[in-house]
Design a protein around this motif. Structure first.
Motif, PDB file in Angstrom:
ATOM      1  N   VAL A  71       0.842  -1.205   0.000  1.00  0.00           N
ATOM      2  CA  VAL A  71       0.000   0.000   0.000  1.00  0.00           C
ATOM      3  C   VAL A  71       0.872   1.249   0.000  1.00  0.00           C
ATOM      4  N   LEU A  72       1.934   1.232   0.791  1.00  0.00           N
ATOM      5  CA  LEU A  72       2.831   2.388   0.848  1.00  0.00           C
ATOM      6  C   LEU A  72       3.523   2.623  -0.496  1.00  0.00           C
ATOM      7  N   ILE A  73       3.862   1.538  -1.181  1.00  0.00           N
ATOM      8  CA  ILE A  73       4.573   1.648  -2.465  1.00  0.00           C
ATOM      9  C   ILE A  73       3.644   2.104  -3.583  1.00  0.00           C
ATOM     10  N   PHE A  74       2.460   1.494  -3.678  1.00  0.00           N
ATOM     11  CA  PHE A  74       1.621   1.697  -4.861  1.00  0.00           C
ATOM     12  C   PHE A  74       0.506   2.723  -4.686  1.00  0.00           C
ATOM     13  N   ALA A  75       0.136   3.007  -3.460  1.00  0.00           N
ATOM     14  CA  ALA A  75      -0.960   3.966  -3.249  1.00  0.00           C
ATOM     15  C   ALA A  75      -0.447   5.394  -3.393  1.00  0.00           C
ATOM     16  N   ARG A  76      -1.295   6.254  -3.916  1.00  0.00           N
ATOM     17  CA  ARG A  76      -0.951   7.673  -4.074  1.00  0.00           C
ATOM     18  C   ARG A  76      -1.876   8.565  -3.253  1.00  0.00           C
ATOM     19  N   SER A  77      -2.964   8.009  -2.788  1.00  0.00           N
ATOM     20  CA  SER A  77      -3.897   8.811  -1.995  1.00  0.00           C
ATOM     21  C   SER A  77      -3.310   9.083  -0.612  1.00  0.00           C
ATOM     22  N   LYS A  78      -3.614  10.249  -0.099  1.00  0.00           N
ATOM     23  CA  LYS A  78      -3.089  10.649   1.211  1.00  0.00           C
ATOM     24  C   LYS A  78      -3.612   9.729   2.309  1.00  0.00           C
ATOM     25  N   ARG A  79      -4.866   9.359   2.203  1.00  0.00           N
ATOM     26  CA  ARG A  79      -5.480   8.548   3.250  1.00  0.00           C
ATOM     27  C   ARG A  79      -4.828   7.179   3.370  1.00  0.00           C
ATOM     28  N   LEU A  80      -4.632   6.485   2.231  1.00  0.00           N
ATOM     29  CA  LEU A  80      -4.047   5.151   2.268  1.00  0.00           C
ATOM     30  C   LEU A  80      -2.580   5.188   2.683  1.00  0.00           C
ATOM     31  N   ARG A  81      -1.842   6.187   2.211  1.00  0.00           N
ATOM     32  CA  ARG A  81      -0.421   6.284   2.565  1.00  0.00           C
ATOM     33  C   ARG A  81      -0.249   6.555   4.064  1.00  0.00           C
ATOM     34  N   THR A  82      -1.107   7.392   4.599  1.00  0.00           N
ATOM     35  CA  THR A  82      -1.035   7.669   6.044  1.00  0.00           C
ATOM     36  C   THR A  82      -1.361   6.415   6.845  1.00  0.00           C
ATOM     37  N   ALA A  83      -2.403   5.699   6.418  1.00  0.00           N
ATOM     38  CA  ALA A  83      -2.795   4.475   7.116  1.00  0.00           C
ATOM     39  C   ALA A  83      -1.709   3.408   7.031  1.00  0.00           C
ATOM     40  N   SER A  84      -1.042   3.322   5.866  1.00  0.00           N
ATOM     41  CA  SER A  84      -0.002   2.308   5.701  1.00  0.00           C
ATOM     42  C   SER A  84       1.202   2.595   6.590  1.00  0.00           C
ATOM     43  N   LYS A  85       1.552   3.877   6.744  1.00  0.00           N
ATOM     44  CA  LYS A  85       2.682   4.232   7.620  1.00  0.00           C
ATOM     45  C   LYS A  85       2.409   3.834   9.063  1.00  0.00           C
ATOM     46  N   ILE A  86       1.152   3.971   9.457  1.00  0.00           N
ATOM     47  CA  ILE A  86       0.769   3.572  10.815  1.00  0.00           C
ATOM     48  C   ILE A  86       0.755   2.049  10.961  1.00  0.00           C
ATOM     49  N   ALA A  87       0.378   1.363   9.880  1.00  0.00           N
ATOM     50  CA  ALA A  87       0.163  -0.090   9.943  1.00  0.00           C
ATOM     51  C   ALA A  87       1.436  -0.917   9.787  1.00  0.00           C
ATOM     52  N   ILE A  88       2.500  -0.355   9.207  1.00  0.00           N
ATOM     53  CA  ILE A  88       3.670  -1.156   8.854  1.00  0.00           C
ATOM     54  C   ILE A  88       4.320  -1.809  10.065  1.00  0.00           C
ATOM     55  N   TYR A 100      -8.291   0.239  -5.785  1.00  0.00           N
ATOM     56  CA  TYR A 100      -8.929   0.881  -4.625  1.00  0.00           C
ATOM     57  C   TYR A 100      -8.403   2.294  -4.431  1.00  0.00           C
ATOM     58  N   ASP A 101      -7.106   2.478  -4.670  1.00  0.00           N
ATOM     59  CA  ASP A 101      -6.499   3.798  -4.505  1.00  0.00           C
ATOM     60  C   ASP A 101      -7.109   4.816  -5.472  1.00  0.00           C
ATOM     61  N   LYS A 102      -7.458   4.367  -6.669  1.00  0.00           N
ATOM     62  CA  LYS A 102      -8.071   5.274  -7.645  1.00  0.00           C
ATOM     63  C   LYS A 102      -9.394   5.818  -7.108  1.00  0.00           C
ATOM     64  N   THR A 103     -10.155   4.945  -6.452  1.00  0.00           N
ATOM     65  CA  THR A 103     -11.427   5.379  -5.850  1.00  0.00           C
ATOM     66  C   THR A 103     -11.185   6.424  -4.770  1.00  0.00           C
ATOM     67  N   ILE A 104     -10.184   6.202  -3.933  1.00  0.00           N
ATOM     68  CA  ILE A 104      -9.869   7.137  -2.849  1.00  0.00           C
ATOM     69  C   ILE A 104      -9.365   8.465  -3.417  1.00  0.00           C
ATOM     70  N   LEU A 105      -8.543   8.383  -4.467  1.00  0.00           N
ATOM     71  CA  LEU A 105      -8.042   9.611  -5.102  1.00  0.00           C
ATOM     72  C   LEU A 105      -9.184  10.449  -5.654  1.00  0.00           C
ATOM     73  N   ASP A 106     -10.159   9.802  -6.261  1.00  0.00           N
ATOM     74  CA  ASP A 106     -11.325  10.528  -6.789  1.00  0.00           C
ATOM     75  C   ASP A 106     -12.085  11.208  -5.651  1.00  0.00           C
ATOM     76  N   GLU A 107     -12.229  10.481  -4.526  1.00  0.00           N
ATOM     77  CA  GLU A 107     -12.929  11.065  -3.376  1.00  0.00           C
ATOM     78  C   GLU A 107     -12.159  12.261  -2.825  1.00  0.00           C
ATOM     79  N   GLU A 108     -10.847  12.140  -2.740  1.00  0.00           N
ATOM     80  CA  GLU A 108     -10.022  13.244  -2.226  1.00  0.00           C
ATOM     81  C   GLU A 108     -10.059  14.436  -3.167  1.00  0.00           C
ATOM     82  N   ALA A 109     -10.103  14.157  -4.484  1.00  0.00           N
ATOM     83  CA  ALA A 109     -10.166  15.248  -5.463  1.00  0.00           C
ATOM     84  C   ALA A 109     -11.485  16.017  -5.335  1.00  0.00           C
ATOM     85  N   LYS A 110     -12.568  15.275  -5.122  1.00  0.00           N
ATOM     86  CA  LYS A 110     -13.873  15.924  -4.954  1.00  0.00           C
ATOM     87  C   LYS A 110     -13.899  16.772  -3.684  1.00  0.00           C
TER      88      LYS A 110
END
Length: 424
Positions: free
Chosen positions: A295-312, A406-416
């Motif tokens: 998730v940290l490598i492939f996700a670009r959304s802020k939400r997923l990257r933040t969650a992955s840093k906490i989860a690692i 999944y990240d694409k969906t989150i990116l769209d939500e963040e863009a909106k």
């Protein structure tokens, strides 16, 4: 639809998790965990295939002392389980006698088969059924002991009453006399009954009719392990903690690990591919950090990257809750696919790689909350560590398309959300 399924599964899980037998079994078996770990490391140090180390421990008597640690823990597992399960069942059935574990050990030992070294020699006990092979009998016996005690004391109050002013430790001892005699008598009768059968003992009957088939169905069958891993991960997806499934599975897998430890410590070939260590190492220890890092490598959304840093960091130590609730995995049809399939795939691949002899077998050294790679090394082989790393890399790439989708969906939500803020 998801809510209906979740509600039904939740009710089932709640009902099962509150079952007194399952709770007593789970807590009782896990009560032996510290001693199992001690015995595992004694087996590890005794079995290290390093000539200089073996020469040292054999020449100094260290090997014999390490063997006694193993005998007092791993090879004494049946007796230990008889004690801890009785204490656990007593909590579930509201039995207050704090020494109930001793009555359970008495019941267990009365049922044990005895052997003669030669005709006319004094009978002796062996470690055959004092260890893992006696676990199922120990569990059943401890439950019988607690129910008998409850029947005599809680339900019918058949106890010896001492005069007022008698110290509690004295009155408590006398109050346990009648249930103690009842439990001993029942064990005696059962022993006599089994002596009249072809099996000659309760241990032989249970081992051959129950424990051996369970080991074959669950422990020595990769398809059962694959199915159980899928069920465990599926329960997580619906927000249900799978602890009750894992505790039942652990009863069988701990036995297989104990057999492997004993063989490893004795310098013999390891008999079982599957065990608790095998399953934990190739599923939890490998997959959880792989998913978090992917998730940290492939996700670009802020939400997923933040969650992955906490989860690692938790994921490296086998803890998945930050991912399950942070990404989330729960009720997430996209990330649920790798979460359910990949651990089972790891177990399947690992089993056949080990079976072909390409990689060594796990020595059964318990490795919970140990990062991948170290789990293999602790179990006596760098080839296992390499297998874990290879599966770790494979898992990252398997997870990649699902994470990107999944990240694409989150990116769209963040863009909106960003557009909405800019318009304001």
């Amino acid at each position: 639809m998801n809510n209906e399924i979740s509600t039904k599964l939740g009710k089932l899980s709640d009902k099962v998790s509150k079952n007194k037998v399952i709770q007593g079994l789970s807590n009782g078996v896990m009560g032996t965990f510290p001693l199992i770990v001690v015995g595992a490391f004694a087996s590890l140090f005794n079995g290290l295939r390093i000539p200089a180390w073996q020469s040292f421990i054999q020449g100094t008597g260290v090997a014999a002392s390490l063997s006694m640690i193993t005998n007092a823990t791993t090879n004494f597992l049946g007796v230990l389980v008889a004690f801890t399960c009785a204490s656990s069942f007593a909590d579930e059935y509201d039995v207050k006698y704090k020494h109930i574990g001793l009555l359970s050990i008495m019941f267990y030992l009365i049922l044990l088969p005895t052997y003669l070294m030669k005709k006319g020699a004094v009978a002796y006990l062996t470690y055959d059924y004092l260890g893992p092979a006696g676990m199922i009998t120990a569990i059943i016996g401890s439950w019988i002991v607690v129910r008998l005690y409850k029947f005599v004391v809680n339900d019918h109050n058949w106890t010896i009453k001492m005069p007022k002013g008698t110290p509690p430790y004295v009155s408590n001892s006398f109050s346990a006399l009648i249930p103690g005699f009842v439990i001993a008598f029942v064990a005696f009768v059962l022993r006599m009954i089994f002596l009249a059968t072809p099996f000659k003992s309760a241990f032989d009957l249970i081992y051959y009719l129950l424990q051996t088939p369970l080991n074959a169905i669950i422990g020595n069958n990769i398809w059962s392990i694959v199915l159980i891993n899928i069920v465990v991960q599926l329960l997580w997806v619906f927000g249900i903690h799978p602890g009750f499934v894992e505790s039942i599975l652990g009863t069988i897998l701990f036995q297989l690990d104990a057999v492997n430890q004993a063989a490893y410590a004795a310098g013999k070939s390891i008999p079982n591919i599957i065990g608790f260590t095998f399953n934990y190492s190739l599923t939890v220890a490998v997959f959880y950090p792989a998913l978090a890092i992917a998730v940290l490598i492939f996700a670009r959304s802020k939400r997923l990257r933040t969650a992955s840093k906490i989860a690692i960091v938790p994921a490296l130590f086998g803890i998945s809750e930050p991912m399950n609730f942070g990404f989330p995995i729960i009720f997430n049809p996209v990330l649920a696919v790798p979460f359910i399939i990949v651990p089972a795939l790891n177990a399947f691949i690992g089993y056949y790689v080990i079976k072909t002899g390409i990689v060594a077998r796990y020595a059964g050294i318990l490795v919970t909350n140990v990062p991948l790679g170290f789990t293999g090394i602790i179990n006596g082989s760098f080839s296992l560590a390499i297998l874990e790393v290879v599966l770790f890399i494979l898992d990252i790439f398997i997870c990649m398309p699902f994470i990107k989708a999944y990240d694409k969906t989150i990116l769209d939500e963040e863009a909106k959300e960003t557009d909405g803020k800019n318009k304001k």
